[in-house]
Design an enzyme around this catalytic site. Structure first.
Site, PDB file in Angstrom:
ATOM      1  N   CYS A  73      11.919   1.709  -9.367  1.00 12.79           N
ATOM      2  CA  CYS A  73      10.569   2.127  -8.994  1.00 12.79           C
ATOM      3  C   CYS A  73       9.701   0.896  -8.751  1.00 12.79           C
ATOM      4  O   CYS A  73       9.541   0.067  -9.653  1.00 12.79           O
ATOM      5  CB  CYS A  73       9.966   2.995 -10.093  1.00 12.79           C
ATOM      6  N   CYS A  76       6.706   0.611 -11.443  1.00 10.75           N
ATOM      7  CA  CYS A  76       6.934   0.314 -12.855  1.00 10.75           C
ATOM      8  C   CYS A  76       6.743  -1.189 -13.069  1.00 10.75           C
ATOM      9  O   CYS A  76       6.863  -1.975 -12.126  1.00 10.75           O
ATOM     10  CB  CYS A  76       8.351   0.720 -13.262  1.00 10.75           C
ATOM     11  N   HIS A 188       5.942   7.786  -9.498  1.00 12.51           N
ATOM     12  CA  HIS A 188       5.119   7.073 -10.485  1.00 12.51           C
ATOM     13  C   HIS A 188       3.633   7.423 -10.269  1.00 12.51           C
ATOM     14  O   HIS A 188       3.152   7.372  -9.137  1.00 12.51           O
ATOM     15  CB  HIS A 188       5.341   5.567 -10.317  1.00 12.51           C
ATOM     16  N   HIS A 190       0.177   7.363  -9.346  1.00 13.90           N
ATOM     17  CA  HIS A 190      -0.598   6.356  -8.622  1.00 13.90           C
ATOM     18  C   HIS A 190      -1.518   7.019  -7.613  1.00 13.90           C
ATOM     19  O   HIS A 190      -1.316   8.172  -7.223  1.00 13.90           O
ATOM     20  CB  HIS A 190       0.326   5.376  -7.897  1.00 13.90           C
ATOM     21  N   GLN A 192      -4.389   5.803  -4.164  1.00 18.32           N
ATOM     22  CA  GLN A 192      -4.542   4.825  -3.100  1.00 18.32           C
ATOM     23  C   GLN A 192      -6.019   4.637  -2.771  1.00 18.32           C
ATOM     24  O   GLN A 192      -6.848   5.487  -3.106  1.00 18.32           O
ATOM     25  CB  GLN A 192      -3.818   5.297  -1.838  1.00 18.32           C
TER      26      GLN A 192
HETATM   27 ZN   LIG Z   1       7.739   3.901 -12.017  1.00 18.72          ZN
END
Ligand SMILES: [Zn+2]
Length: 361
Positions: A73, A76, A188, A190, A192
């Site tokens: 990923c 990460c 993951h 997140h 933007q």
């Molecule tokens: Zn991740």
């Protein structure tokens, strides 16, 4: 407490900024050990004379990472096994320039060319950033502690202030896409941030309506809409001293909620500490209600509408628009003929009923 901010450069020159909750951390001492190729060429903006809109064309985005396994990923922290986008072994909140941006600030911003005599082209000047909400790959925004939501808001405010100060940037848009149903390419947690060189079509339409309303009444359009919803109460889902969350009377999406501050502010940097603190628990409560609707994680888009940086800024009114395309446990709403071709939405769920269902959870 304001997070500790430290900035580093990745091996291809992109900027990465840590927002740490514990003071004195030194995550910026970890270098990026990867050998990355230079950032891809910029996109271009082509003007559609039929709709008076700019369309971004970014061919390089077709090669971006698509649902990688969790041990590879890019969001990460870097481990002994895998060097990710984030060089440090852990982080709280981190923001960095997107490796596959729709807009870039590594280009000359004002080179206008033509596709045809009717269609001018300008460079896709701007900036696209990725915001990681937590180092925990398997978490979700709705599972974050209140303190972390506050750190995310501080990070978004920091980025909004800095990007808004760039003369070519017309509008700064922080958002989160959640769920593969929405088209998310990385699991993951997140979000933007897009710093656009032009005012987006949605904001341009709002500004036309807000200008008309102001000329007629001398008042702010969004403030009047919010006051009317607070008075009507029937679509209000929840509220506290500083924020109200309501389903818009003419909601487009099966489940759609606006979260608005009680004071007209242009953007996130203008929020007080008290307003930022009050936002976190209320927003987490709304996300919990969304996930509770069908007993499984709700795919959603969470979009901060902020004032433009130029003409019409005084008409802006910060608010968050949260909506889902899920309309039943096993049904998604797709944008088909009427919505996609005509921009004319048909909503299958009555907004008052949607508000009632969200209140009942
Ligand atoms: Zn991740």
């Amino acid at each position: 407490m304001t997070p500790t901010r430290s900035s580093v450069r990745l091996s291809d020159g992109r900027e990465l900024i840590y927002f740490d909750e514990s003071p004195g951390s030194s995550r910026s001492s970890y270098p990026d050990t990867r050998q990355l190729p230079p950032p891809p060429p910029a996109s271009q903006l082509r003007y559609d004379p039929l709709t008076d809109e700019w369309i971004a064309v970014a061919a390089h985005r077709n090669t971006r990472t698509f649902l990688p396994p969790s041990d590879a990923c890019p969001l990460c922290p870097t481990s002994e096994r895998f060097a990710s986008e984030i060089p440090a072994p852990d982080y709280d909140v981190v923001v960095f320039e997107n490796q596959f941006p729709s807009f870039s600030d590594r280009i000359v911003p004002d080179e206008i060319t033509q596709v045809t005599g009717m269609v001018p082209v300008r460079p896709g000047y701007g900036r696209c950033e990725v915001v990681c909400f937590t180092s925990d790959h398997d978490s979700a925004f709705g599972s974050l502690p209140v303190s972390r939501v506050r750190t995310v808001i501080d990070a978004l405010a920091d980025r909004t202030a800095e990007l808004s100060a760039v003369p070519e940037v017309a509008q700064v848009f922080p958002f989160e896409n959640r769920g593969v149903e929405i088209g998310v390419t990385l699991h993951h947690p997140h979000g933007q941030i897009y710093a656009y060189p032009t005012v987006t079509p949605k904001t341009a339409a709002y500004l036309r309506a807000a200008r008309r309303h102001f000329d007629k009444t001398g008042r702010n359009l969004y403030a009047d809409v919010l006051a009317a919803e607070q008075e009507a109460k029937v679509r209000v889902v929840t509220s506290n001293d500083h924020w109200t969350a309501y389903v818009p009377a003419a909601a487009r999406w099966p489940f759609e909620v606006h979260v608005a501050p009680h004071r007209q502010v242009p953007d996130l940097p203008a929020l007080t500490d008290a307003e930022r603190d009050a936002f976190a628990p209320l927003y987490l409560d709304i996300l919990r209600r969304f996930d509770g609707l069908f007993g499984k994680p709700m795919p959603y888009i969470s979009a901060w509408h902020q004032a433009v940086t130029g003409a019409g800024r005084e008409l802006g009114y910060l608010h968050l628009q949260l909506f889902s395309i899920r309309r039943a446990a096993d049904k998604l709403k797709f944008l088909a003929g009427s919505e996609s071709a005509m921009g004319a939405f048909v909503n299958d769920i009555v907004p008052e009923a949607a508000a009632q269902r969200l209140r009942d959870i």
